[in-house]
Scaffold this motif. Sequence first.
Motif, PDB file in Angstrom:
ATOM      1  N   GLY A 135      17.962  20.645  70.727  1.00 13.72           N
ATOM      2  CA  GLY A 135      18.038  19.459  69.664  1.00 13.72           C
ATOM      3  C   GLY A 135      19.123  18.721  69.829  1.00 13.72           C
ATOM      4  N   VAL A 136      19.357  18.547  71.185  1.00 11.70           N
ATOM      5  CA  VAL A 136      20.550  17.819  71.600  1.00 11.70           C
ATOM      6  C   VAL A 136      19.999  16.618  72.362  1.00 11.70           C
ATOM      7  N   PRO A 137      20.906  15.525  72.494  1.00  9.70           N
ATOM      8  CA  PRO A 137      20.295  14.193  73.355  1.00  9.70           C
ATOM      9  C   PRO A 137      20.348  14.926  74.962  1.00  9.70           C
ATOM     10  N   LEU A 138      19.551  14.362  75.762  1.00 11.50           N
ATOM     11  CA  LEU A 138      19.518  14.659  77.071  1.00 11.50           C
ATOM     12  C   LEU A 138      20.633  14.510  77.915  1.00 11.50           C
ATOM     13  N   LEU A 139      21.256  13.284  77.572  1.00 17.27           N
ATOM     14  CA  LEU A 139      22.799  12.982  78.351  1.00 17.27           C
ATOM     15  C   LEU A 139      23.637  14.156  78.014  1.00 17.27           C
ATOM     16  N   TYR A 140      23.903  14.715  76.913  1.00 15.76           N
ATOM     17  CA  TYR A 140      24.524  15.773  76.331  1.00 15.76           C
ATOM     18  C   TYR A 140      24.601  16.897  77.350  1.00 15.76           C
ATOM     19  N   LEU A 141      23.516  17.034  77.916  1.00 20.79           N
ATOM     20  CA  LEU A 141      23.715  18.319  79.144  1.00 20.79           C
ATOM     21  C   LEU A 141      23.531  17.451  80.313  1.00 20.79           C
ATOM     22  N   GLY A 142      23.035  16.241  80.657  1.00 21.34           N
ATOM     23  CA  GLY A 142      22.623  15.739  81.782  1.00 21.34           C
ATOM     24  C   GLY A 142      24.257  15.423  82.435  1.00 21.34           C
ATOM     25  N   ILE A 143      25.322  14.997  81.582  1.00 25.80           N
ATOM     26  CA  ILE A 143      26.579  14.509  82.405  1.00 25.80           C
ATOM     27  C   ILE A 143      26.938  15.823  83.146  1.00 25.80           C
ATOM     28  N   SER A 144      26.888  17.112  82.554  1.00 24.62           N
ATOM     29  CA  SER A 144      27.442  18.264  83.241  1.00 24.62           C
ATOM     30  C   SER A 144      26.699  18.627  84.447  1.00 24.62           C
ATOM     31  N   MET A 145      25.357  18.227  84.454  1.00 23.93           N
ATOM     32  CA  MET A 145      24.354  18.450  85.497  1.00 23.93           C
ATOM     33  C   MET A 145      24.763  17.403  86.695  1.00 23.93           C
ATOM     34  N   THR A 146      24.871  16.127  86.459  1.00 28.90           N
ATOM     35  CA  THR A 146      25.208  15.078  87.486  1.00 28.90           C
ATOM     36  C   THR A 146      26.614  15.276  87.978  1.00 28.90           C
ATOM     37  N   ALA A 147      27.541  15.802  86.796  1.00 27.92           N
ATOM     38  CA  ALA A 147      28.835  15.977  87.456  1.00 27.92           C
ATOM     39  C   ALA A 147      28.875  17.100  88.752  1.00 27.92           C
ATOM     40  N   ALA A 148      28.130  18.248  88.240  1.00 30.95           N
ATOM     41  CA  ALA A 148      28.175  19.472  89.332  1.00 30.95           C
ATOM     42  C   ALA A 148      27.386  19.032  90.460  1.00 30.95           C
ATOM     43  N   LEU A 149      26.326  18.209  90.424  1.00 33.90           N
ATOM     44  CA  LEU A 149      25.528  17.842  91.803  1.00 33.90           C
ATOM     45  C   LEU A 149      26.464  16.851  92.664  1.00 33.90           C
ATOM     46  N   SER A 150      27.152  15.780  91.765  1.00 38.31           N
ATOM     47  CA  SER A 150      28.094  14.834  92.359  1.00 38.31           C
ATOM     48  C   SER A 150      29.021  15.440  93.107  1.00 38.31           C
ATOM     49  N   SER A 151      29.773  16.087  92.439  1.00 44.52           N
ATOM     50  CA  SER A 151      31.083  16.877  92.871  1.00 44.52           C
ATOM     51  C   SER A 151      30.540  17.713  94.167  1.00 44.52           C
ATOM     52  N   ALA A 152      29.571  18.515  94.192  1.00 41.74           N
ATOM     53  CA  ALA A 152      29.022  19.343  95.418  1.00 41.74           C
ATOM     54  C   ALA A 152      28.749  18.556  96.552  1.00 41.74           C
ATOM     55  N   GLN A 153      28.406  17.133  96.132  1.00 43.32           N
ATOM     56  CA  GLN A 153      28.182  16.291  97.382  1.00 43.32           C
ATOM     57  C   GLN A 153      29.442  15.756  97.960  1.00 43.32           C
ATOM     58  N   GLY A 154      30.400  15.197  96.975  1.00 43.85           N
ATOM     59  CA  GLY A 154      31.674  14.868  97.518  1.00 43.85           C
ATOM     60  C   GLY A 154      32.583  15.735  98.110  1.00 43.85           C
ATOM     61  N   PHE A 155      32.685  17.093  98.018  1.00 46.52           N
ATOM     62  CA  PHE A 155      33.658  17.861  98.382  1.00 46.52           C
ATOM     63  C   PHE A 155      33.083  18.989  98.852  1.00 46.52           C
ATOM     64  N   LEU A 156      33.469  19.235 100.127  1.00 47.99           N
ATOM     65  CA  LEU A 156      33.327  20.637 101.037  1.00 47.99           C
ATOM     66  C   LEU A 156      34.403  21.344 101.594  1.00 47.99           C
ATOM     67  N   PRO A 157      34.639  22.534 101.010  1.00 48.25           N
ATOM     68  CA  PRO A 157      33.924  23.201 100.258  1.00 48.25           C
ATOM     69  C   PRO A 157      34.128  22.275  98.507  1.00 48.25           C
ATOM     70  N   PRO A 158      33.220  22.660  97.772  1.00 42.79           N
ATOM     71  CA  PRO A 158      33.252  21.967  96.430  1.00 42.79           C
ATOM     72  C   PRO A 158      34.306  22.504  95.676  1.00 42.79           C
ATOM     73  N   GLN A 159      34.922  21.490  94.958  1.00 46.69           N
ATOM     74  CA  GLN A 159      36.025  21.694  94.073  1.00 46.69           C
ATOM     75  C   GLN A 159      35.551  21.715  92.529  1.00 46.69           C
TER      76      GLN A 159
END
Length: 435
Positions: A135-159
Amino acid sequence: MEFVMLVVSILILLVLIAKLKLNTFVSLIITAFILALLLGMKPMEIPNAVLGSEGVGNILGPNSVIFIFGGMIGRLVADAGGSYRIAKTLIDWFGVKRLQWAVLIASFIIGISMIFGVGMVLLIPIVFAVAIEAGVPLLYLGISMTAALSSAQGFLPPQPAPTAVAGPAFTKLAQKYAPDAFQFKTEIEAVGPAKKYDLKATPNFGLSVLTSVFPLVFMIIATIYKLIYTGGVTPKNPNTVDQIVEFVANPAVAMTIALVFAIFTMGIWQKKTMVEVGKSLNEGMSAVAGILLIVGGGGALRGVLVTSGLSDKIATIFQAGGAMSPIAIVLFAWAVAAVLRVSVGSATVAGMTAAGIVTGILAANPGNTLLPVFVALAIGAGSLIASHVNDAGFWIFKEFFDLSVKQTFQIWTVLETIISVTGLIIILIMTSIFA
């Protein structure tokens, strides 16, 4: 003067989309042609830069199978009730209050081995199902999802620090200054309407998860194999095993194998007819086709920027040499990547170009074994900053979360900038201590 032309083109694009309500894909293509003309490109070069191998084709070529098959897998899992099963199980395990962290951790792990687009395509149906059940907006969970995916792409090893700051923490801030983006929706175009299922009639949790992230299996195997046997790189003279591992780990190949697996696990094994399976496949394809075209349209802008030589001109401006302090080198590496990212759009192009520029500076400052590591991380951080209309990721986020251009700037652009700046701060602290 070229930078002024770039700004003018971006403003034209925003007017076409936000004011005139013109189709986004059409707007991107028109703007790419306008930018090419403003930059004084030769007429013979423009079609290929916009629509050919340097532009739309450059993006659609490697991404078409990934997006289409990913959409099909997501729809198969959703139509079989697998996404519903995953959502119910995660809510039972973590509770609504800890769902953001559950999504963030899972996305971070997946992002280590998957490119950003693949992770988005596979995770969106699951996260949407979780959001509906909680019962929460998609973006409420989506920001955490995309932040994780983006960080993993930008940092090796991920930060982990940028991921944590830009995930749940940023969500609270974004809800205050962009509340309209956090609407509770029961249907988004990329996934379709939410459906209710009899939990007993849905596939079990393990099978649903395995089917959803099946491409990850091959990519993890390839990553571990390379770390153990090839030093983490693709060998110049690969043996038979090397070639097989490299083949199945290719995102398009892995997605194809995963789709065949999904047809069996979410279709045939669930006693669905091939007509029903075919319907799910068609709906999955239709849902992501529009998104794929928009991503390709973003590639048109990138093609013009690269073909016109603007990215090379930016690189030339930053050419430097001589001795510098470790802190100064890290800041310089981040700044180069950041300017390239804002100008060209592609994080990959920005990162690779910045690496070539900074190599000479590192050569002039030998003796510090950890400095190249911190510089590499700084380049990764800089290559994420301020994603906007010339970045395919901007349009992926907009379409998957069903946002307006303004809302995408408010959420996605700010999110990427927070990840970039937070990463830089952590890297500078590490540099001051260890380098």
